[in-house]
Design an enzyme around this catalytic site. Sequence first.
Site, PDB file in Angstrom:
ATOM      1  N   ARG A  71      45.499  30.820  29.454  1.00 60.43           N
ATOM      2  CA  ARG A  71      44.676  29.641  29.133  1.00 60.43           C
ATOM      3  C   ARG A  71      44.767  29.276  27.646  1.00 60.43           C
ATOM      4  NH1 ARG A  71      39.038  31.351  31.559  1.00 60.43           N
ATOM      5  NH2 ARG A  71      39.793  33.307  30.673  1.00 60.43           N
ATOM      6  N   ASN A  80      40.345  29.198  35.016  1.00 62.31           N
ATOM      7  CA  ASN A  80      40.735  30.174  36.033  1.00 62.31           C
ATOM      8  C   ASN A  80      39.990  29.895  37.325  1.00 62.31           C
ATOM      9  OD1 ASN A  80      42.505  31.684  34.488  1.00 62.31           O
ATOM     10  ND2 ASN A  80      40.997  33.242  33.924  1.00 62.31           N
TER      11      ASN A  80
END
Length: 758
Positions: free
Chosen positions: A23, A41
């Site tokens: 990320r 996520n």
Amino acid sequence: MAGTGVRRVRVRVEGLVQGVGFRPFVCGLAGTYGVSGFVGNDPGGVFIEAEGEPGRLEAFTAGLTGQAPPLALVERVSVEAAEPVGEPGFRIVPSRRGERPNPALVPPDAGTCAACLRELRDPGDRRHRYAFANCTGCGPRFTIVTGVPYDRCATTMADFAMCAACAREYGDPGDRRFHAQPVCCPACGPELRALDAAGRPVPGDPVEVAAGWLKEGRVVAIKGLGGYHLAVLAADGTAVAVLRARKRRESRPFAVLAQDVAAAGTLVHLDPAAERLLTGTPRPIVLAPRRRDAPVADAVAPGARDLGVMLPYTPLHHLLADRLATPYVLTSGNLTDEPIAHRDEDALRRLAGVADGFLVHDRRIEAPADDSLVRVFRGRELVVRRSRGYAPAPLSVPWRFPRPVLACGAQLKNTFCVARGDQAFLSQHIGDLESYETLRLFTESVERFCRLFGVRPEVVAHDLHPEYLSTAYARDRTGVDLVAVQHHHAHIASCLAEHGHGGPVIGVAFDGLGLGDDGTLWGGELLVADLLSYRRAGHLEAVPMPGGAAAVRQPWRMAAAWLDRLHGDALPDLAVAARHREQWPVVAGMARSGLNAPLTSSAGRLFDAVAAIAGVRDVIGYEGQAAAELEARVDPGERGAYPARVIAGELLVIAAGDLVGAAAEDVAAGAGAGRIAARFHHGLAAAVVRAVTILGEETGLRTVALSGGVFQNTVLLEAVVSGLEREHFQVLTHSRVPPGDGGIALGQAVIAAAHDRR
């Protein structure tokens, strides 16, 4: 409102993309290409919404695969168009919960990176000498994960609330700890403690206390990443002997931890491939040729040519190595045949009579994981034990698993495998299923893998042997379809799966023992096999095993069986018979009568017989010891080879007795063990090549798969591969999956799936 020409896409990224800094990487990539949106996520991986000019969006989505972080493994990226909304900037959004049929992958643990190591040794850094420093590029992963998606709340780091300084790093897109879930520091993270043998706290700096104990010759239990280890100074022969006695590990080699590559180079001869493995992210134990002047006690690896070395892979190991400035033994914290201890109370109880002191911490270990073990073969990795740093990274195969599969593996060196889609998840090393503790670890780990990877097994594969505890476990499950898999077929299938090859091939499966479909004990097999079926096309000459399991523990019994077959009462004057003159007639008679002497074609038992005849090893302290020590004795300058016939018939038979008889003649003539070992290896390899060549002519097959624990022997492996290549065969060997029983679950899984597809 979105500007003219601006587009928006919804992106899903699947694979090993949680816990690897993906990320933060996406945020940086968005900044590079001037893309706005968000990333997060969910149980299936990473979701992204991004908008920008078409060319920038295209470069951004391409970069998701082409520029991914080193620890990431991107399996697939799917993109669909969406309506632009004109949002500014790019951000990480909270994880989405819920269930998905294919949950996100759990990353393996990663060795300390260079940046964290610099901080560890910088007196001006707030993590100076902090034993739990980590970032998005390194640190604990699999061993601390409790669920998915991979967020701090789904790890054992949930026990530690981040301080303000760590929270700032965690939230700063420009920081390498941006969304690093195990982030911590001395103000908010786990703490070290030193305890005496009774579990009472000892004052002082815990690392200094432990280092002092080691310098005094004491045995120290150290809580690491995947469990407890036992440590002594590698050069202290007395301390090593004490450790062996207390651990009940008479002769199996210990691994040694060196401070850095230069220090490792004083212990073993390192080629570039070995050095690359030593310093790689998984940080395994690497087997390499021991230097004659290595500052290591002989008792560390008695009878072994190679020494297992590793580098520090956590800040704690680095700190201790820096304090000692000398190599130290680091071996699993257990008694022989038990699993590695990983729970604190259990470790204090089980290791109380072994360790003189404990170096512990308060971060829970969710999943135990032994150190991985690798060798180098032809410049590449040959995994012998696949565990910490490797598991549970998936093994992708080019075939679908129509239904979720659980493969229960073998009895010894057990791993299991769960599989779904086109991915197989081979477990960490479990060990020999011969104790309650190991069986409990097996069952707990199966449940954990099934939960983490969203596998509800509908097909359960197991070995043919009815007395394996892994077989009993499979048969106790209800509501599933059971698939019994022959041991050596599973070996060959595991090699095929690693190469994505569906067969058919000529398979050479050499190992200790496995139950054959005729009820005898196989172990030196020539198969014509694909994933669905196999045909036994040949084998090593079978011989009785006097005393059954006793012959495994006492290789001289295999020598007696062979020599009695070859010479009967006219036995040559050999030292092995003299050493066991009182029991020899009884054991030889047992072999003749077949009473408690099952037939076996085992390659491992053949190695045992030659090792005993050559005076290398009569009785073993661990499985495979005689064969390993025979390999270690090979004289590299010897080019001779014992002749061995390949006898045609309904099945090809490699006349193993020819090899044994030639070894006995050499011993009677005064030849040394080095010459005998070399000629035996070369002769066996040549006979295998001749047998495979005959089968190639009969079947038209030109691809050979080599598997089984005997092919961890790189002397034999090189001789067989070279010989087959000279005959223009394509040869498949193991690399990422152990050739021994630690890889057999993968073979069981793909065979079960092949039956399911049919």
